[in-house]
Design a protein around this motif. Structure first.
Motif, PDB file in Angstrom:
ATOM      1  N   UNK A  20       0.933  -1.364   0.196  1.00  0.00           N
ATOM      2  CA  UNK A  20       0.599   0.173   0.197  1.00  0.00           C
ATOM      3  C   UNK A  20       0.967   1.614  -0.382  1.00  0.00           C
ATOM      4  N   UNK A  21       0.234   2.445  -0.665  1.00  0.00           N
ATOM      5  CA  UNK A  21       0.623   3.367  -0.333  1.00  0.00           C
ATOM      6  C   UNK A  21       1.250   4.290   0.818  1.00  0.00           C
ATOM      7  N   UNK A  22       0.195   3.955   2.251  1.00  0.00           N
ATOM      8  CA  UNK A  22       0.788   4.298   3.165  1.00  0.00           C
ATOM      9  C   UNK A  22       1.614   3.402   3.976  1.00  0.00           C
ATOM     10  N   UNK A  23       2.173   2.398   3.513  1.00  0.00           N
ATOM     11  CA  UNK A  23       2.942   1.428   4.276  1.00  0.00           C
ATOM     12  C   UNK A  23       4.388   1.569   3.503  1.00  0.00           C
ATOM     13  N   UNK A  24       4.085   2.529   2.356  1.00  0.00           N
ATOM     14  CA  UNK A  24       5.735   3.179   1.662  1.00  0.00           C
ATOM     15  C   UNK A  24       5.601   4.273   2.639  1.00  0.00           C
ATOM     16  N   UNK A  25       4.367   4.983   2.230  1.00  0.00           N
ATOM     17  CA  UNK A  25       5.340   6.237   3.202  1.00  0.00           C
ATOM     18  C   UNK A  25       5.745   6.158   4.812  1.00  0.00           C
ATOM     19  N   UNK A  26       5.101   4.896   5.367  1.00  0.00           N
ATOM     20  CA  UNK A  26       5.842   4.448   6.895  1.00  0.00           C
ATOM     21  C   UNK A  26       7.167   3.969   6.629  1.00  0.00           C
ATOM     22  N   UNK A  27       7.600   3.077   5.339  1.00  0.00           N
ATOM     23  CA  UNK A  27       8.689   2.897   4.885  1.00  0.00           C
ATOM     24  C   UNK A  27       9.781   4.831   4.568  1.00  0.00           C
ATOM     25  N   UNK A  28       9.793   5.000   4.334  1.00  0.00           N
ATOM     26  CA  UNK A  28      10.263   6.321   3.658  1.00  0.00           C
ATOM     27  C   UNK A  28      10.382   6.884   4.990  1.00  0.00           C
ATOM     28  N   UNK A  29       9.259   6.522   5.964  1.00  0.00           N
ATOM     29  CA  UNK A  29       9.443   8.205   7.310  1.00  0.00           C
ATOM     30  C   UNK A  29      11.173   6.966   8.087  1.00  0.00           C
ATOM     31  N   UNK A  30      10.604   5.666   8.364  1.00  0.00           N
ATOM     32  CA  UNK A  30      12.068   4.834   8.349  1.00  0.00           C
ATOM     33  C   UNK A  30      13.528   4.699   8.061  1.00  0.00           C
ATOM     34  N   UNK A  31      13.297   5.252   6.618  1.00  0.00           N
ATOM     35  CA  UNK A  31      14.371   5.887   6.069  1.00  0.00           C
ATOM     36  C   UNK A  31      14.830   6.544   6.367  1.00  0.00           C
ATOM     37  N   UNK A  32      14.323   7.490   6.328  1.00  0.00           N
ATOM     38  CA  UNK A  32      14.401   9.439   6.897  1.00  0.00           C
ATOM     39  C   UNK A  32      15.232   9.033   7.968  1.00  0.00           C
ATOM     40  N   UNK A  33      14.975   7.789   9.105  1.00  0.00           N
ATOM     41  CA  UNK A  33      15.360   7.957  10.116  1.00  0.00           C
ATOM     42  C   UNK A  33      16.928   7.405  10.267  1.00  0.00           C
ATOM     43  N   UNK A  34      17.292   6.602   9.498  1.00  0.00           N
ATOM     44  CA  UNK A  34      18.350   5.705   9.384  1.00  0.00           C
ATOM     45  C   UNK A  34      19.598   6.926   8.148  1.00  0.00           C
ATOM     46  N   UNK A  35      18.325   7.866   7.501  1.00  0.00           N
ATOM     47  CA  UNK A  35      19.599   8.254   7.266  1.00  0.00           C
ATOM     48  C   UNK A  35      19.823   9.824   7.620  1.00  0.00           C
ATOM     49  N   UNK A  36      18.626  10.353   8.574  1.00  0.00           N
ATOM     50  CA  UNK A  36      19.524  11.261   9.324  1.00  0.00           C
ATOM     51  C   UNK A  36      20.347  10.702  10.147  1.00  0.00           C
ATOM     52  N   UNK A  37      20.650   9.512  10.405  1.00  0.00           N
ATOM     53  CA  UNK A  37      20.917   9.294  12.269  1.00  0.00           C
ATOM     54  C   UNK A  37      22.716   8.982  11.141  1.00  0.00           C
ATOM     55  N   UNK A  38      22.346   8.152  10.354  1.00  0.00           N
ATOM     56  CA  UNK A  38      23.797   7.968   9.413  1.00  0.00           C
ATOM     57  C   UNK A  38      24.659   8.789   9.003  1.00  0.00           C
TER      58      UNK A  38
END
Length: 153
Positions: free
Chosen positions: A44-62
């Motif tokens: 789902x699009x909502x699931x992809x949005x959650x994935x992008x939010x999680x990737x954002x956390x990982x990218x910022x911290x990295x």
């Protein structure tokens, strides 16, 4: 993704010093790679949005973690040069990635573009693991501090 990346970047400095930067990089790169592998299969699009939010956390911290490693490794008097190189690498890498993945999405569709995100994510995980192996056995400085070298005998 941008908002969660910024939030993670702002808060990563509050992580305890007993969580060394090499281990942080490995954890955040691992999270990024894991989400990147799952994202193409989210229905789902909502699931992809959650994935992008999680990737954002990982990218910022990295990013903050990598800049900390760069600052700690910078030769005396070369901190600005080191930070400039790291910043430029992000800009150049982002430009190349957008061009390549955009072309891939145009030619092969969104699923191929989402799958392509896993490649640099996995590369980041490999680099983090190599860095961790290289610093293992050496005392890693706390973020933002330098370690004095041992006097020569």
């Amino acid at each position: 993704m941008g908002a969660t990346s910024a939030l993670a970047a702002i808060t990563v400095g509050r992580l305890p010093q007993r969580f060394p930067v090499a281990a942080r990089w490995l954890v955040f790169a691992g999270a990024m790679a894991a989400v990147a592998l799952v994202m193409p299969h989210v229905p789902s699009l909502a699931g992809v949005a959650v994935c992008f939010a999680l990737v954002g956390v990982a990218v910022g911290a990295s990013v903050v973690t990598i800049f900390t490693i760069g600052a700690d490794a910078a030769p005396a008097g070369r901190l600005a040069t080191t930070m400039t190189l790291l910043s430029s690498g992000i800009i150049i890498g982002q430009g190349i990635a957008v061009a390549l993945v955009g072309g891939l999405a145009d030619a092969a569709g969104a699923m191929a573009a989402l799958t392509a995100v896993a490649v640099p994510s996995a590369l980041g995980l490999v680099l983090a693991a190599v860095h961790l192996v290289l610093v293992r056995g050496r005392r890693e400085p706390a973020p933002g501090t330098a370690v004095a070298s041992a006097p020569e005998e």
